[in-house]
Design an enzyme around this catalytic site. Structure first.
Site, PDB file in Angstrom:
ATOM      1  CE  LYS A   4       1.624 -17.627  -2.460  1.00  0.00           C
ATOM      2  NZ  LYS A   4       0.752 -18.893  -2.729  1.00  0.00           N
ATOM      3  CG  ASP A  52     -13.945  -6.625   1.975  1.00  0.00           C
ATOM      4  OD1 ASP A  52     -13.740  -5.891   2.807  1.00  0.00           O
ATOM      5  OD2 ASP A  52     -14.523  -6.014   0.880  1.00  0.00           O
ATOM      6  CE1 TYR A  86      -3.634  -2.470   0.484  1.00  0.00           C
ATOM      7  CE2 TYR A  86      -4.613  -0.450   1.202  1.00  0.00           C
ATOM      8  CZ  TYR A  86      -4.811  -1.546   0.786  1.00  0.00           C
ATOM      9  OH  TYR A  86      -5.981  -2.126   0.631  1.00  0.00           O
ATOM     10  CG  ASP A 131      -2.667 -20.131  -1.086  1.00  0.00           C
ATOM     11  OD1 ASP A 131      -1.900 -20.076   0.028  1.00  0.00           O
ATOM     12  OD2 ASP A 131      -2.047 -20.842  -2.161  1.00  0.00           O
ATOM     13  CG  ASP A 155      -8.177  -4.300   1.593  1.00  0.00           C
ATOM     14  OD1 ASP A 155      -9.304  -3.941   2.186  1.00  0.00           O
ATOM     15  OD2 ASP A 155      -8.271  -4.224   0.223  1.00  0.00           O
TER      16      ASP A 155
HETATM   17  C1  IPM Z   1     -10.592  -0.901   3.682  1.00  0.00           C
HETATM   18  C2  IPM Z   1     -10.709  -0.171   2.330  1.00  0.00           C
HETATM   19  C3  IPM Z   1      -9.486   0.587   2.181  1.00  0.00           C
HETATM   20  C4  IPM Z   1      -8.268  -0.084   1.991  1.00  0.00           C
HETATM   21  C5  IPM Z   1      -9.826   1.596   0.973  1.00  0.00           C
HETATM   22  C6  IPM Z   1     -11.144   2.411   0.846  1.00  0.00           C
HETATM   23  C7  IPM Z   1      -8.736   2.591   0.783  1.00  0.00           C
HETATM   24  O1  IPM Z   1     -10.916  -1.012   1.298  1.00  0.00           O
HETATM   25  O2  IPM Z   1     -10.583  -0.060   4.751  1.00  0.00           O
HETATM   26  O3  IPM Z   1     -10.652  -1.917   3.963  1.00  0.00           O
HETATM   27  O4  IPM Z   1      -8.049  -0.645   1.233  1.00  0.00           O
HETATM   28  O5  IPM Z   1      -7.727   0.034   2.996  1.00  0.00           O
HETATM   29 MG    MG Z   2     -11.089  -3.225   2.361  1.00  0.00          MG
END
Ligand code: IPM
Ligand code: MG
Length: 355
Positions: free
Chosen positions: A189, A249, A138, A221, A245
């Protein structure tokens, strides 16, 4: 105590409005908090040409914690990267050195059926994803899009972690596990990437100071697969910025909806930014459809971690459990045929349940 409120874009203003109402209710009950709102993301770009104006940084610096909504929207996707809404958030994380991102994934009993996985796979899940937030690909330099020797465009980014960056997040992971079930799974990884070989080595070294905590390592993975196969095997997952990240999700879907997951991003002195892990959801913005619970639960984390108000945090979390038990559902957590409520009505219900 002062909280900087940064609603941002899309559904950000709607969901933070409900969290602010919860805080205002607690203030009436004797919790002394001052709120100051500031612009961030696309809203700040529209007003000033900068997704993180100096005035917003100043408001955050004068506060004890930051409550953040969401940033981003399709109208900003073609701007030069430095002006895009996401930079507002990434720069805030870097500016305040918010390296430790706590993303708890809890399955409330009432929502076990809202997950796309079978209820018995997710019921009772209590997982903490600890994502390193200020390093990795990042932020690594160099990065860019250039013309290579063959004369074609080439994109490149740099995955990079220093030993000290890995060490401090490893300490956070082991200390968090001590307050939980005592197990850390470090995700990397290391079979392919040098950076994550160092990650594995340093996490293993730091573990020497925490022999009461069980440490395992898993390739990312496999971790993505295991999260779906048997998520309850995990207690604390610690991983880098990009893997965290993605895995967070994924983990949100175990809980039924990404609209349920709060997060805390902390620096070494406990100052933090608190935000739902979901984004700005421009498709449903302004329609009263968004689930405010992830933001309300982020507010509970804010009170617990940055303001040392565990009692108030407990009250909010209990109120959320109560509204779910009562059957209140925004569209994202409703099953077919179930009645749904809007964003504000969900906020009303939480406030009523605060008692
Ligand atoms: C998160 C989001 C952010 C990230 C974006 C909005 C920059 O996806 O907080 O998970 O990638 O960290
Ligand atoms: Mg995110």
């Amino acid at each position: 105590m002062k909280i900087a409120v940064l609603p941002g874009d899309g559904i950000g203003p709607e969901i933070t409005a409900q969290a602010v109402r919860v805080l205002q209710t607690l203030s009436r009950d004797g919790l002394h908090i001052e709120l100051e709102t500031a612009l961030v993301g696309g809203a700040a770009f529209d007003a000033s040409g900068d997704p993180l104006p100096a005035a917003t940084i100043a408001v955050c610096e004068s506060a004890d914690a930051i409550l953040f909504g969401a940033v981003g929207g399709p109208q900003y996707d073609t701007l030069p990267r430095a002006q895009r809404p996401e930079q507002g958030l990434l720069r805030l994380r870097k500016h305040f050195d918010l390296f430790a991102n706590l993303r708890p994934a809890i399955v409330y009993p009432e929502l076990a059926h809202a997950s796309t996985l079978r209820a018995e796979v997710v019921a009772g899940l209590d997982l903490l994803i600890l994502r390193e937030l200020t390093g990795d690909i990042y932020f690594g330099q160099p990065r860019g899009i250039r013309i290579n020797e063959a004369g074609e465009r080439e994109g490149f980014d740099t995955m990079r972690y220093s030993e000290s960056e890995i060490r401090r997040i490893a300490h956070t992971a082991f200390q968090a596990a001590r307050k939980r079930a005592g197990r850390v799974c470090s995700v990397d990884k290391a079979n392919v990437l040098e950076t994550t070989q160092l990650w594995r080595d340093v996490v293993t070294e730091v573990h020497q100071e925490y022999t009461d905590v069980a440490l395992t390592h898993m390739y990312v993975d496999n971790a993505a697969m295991q999260l779906i196969r048997n998520p309850k095997q995990f207690d604390v997952i610690v991983t880098g910025n990009m893997f965290g990240d993605i895995l967070s999700d994924e983990a949100s879907m175990l809980t039924g909806s990404i609209g349920m997951l709060p997060s805390a991003s902390l620096n070494a002195r406990g100052f933090g930014l608190y935000e739902p892990i979901h984004g700005s959801a421009p498709d449903i913005a302004g329609k009263e459809l968004a689930n405010p619970l992830a933001t309300i639960l982020s507010t509970a984390m804010l009170l617990r971690y940055s303001l040392d108000q565990a009692g108030a945090a407990d009250r909010i979390e209990a109120a959320v459990r109560q509204v779910l038990a009562k059957g209140l559902r925004t569209a994202d957590i409703a099953q077919a045929g179930e009645a749904t409520v809007g964003t504000r009505a969900m906020g009303d219900a939480v406030i009523a349940a605060l008692g």
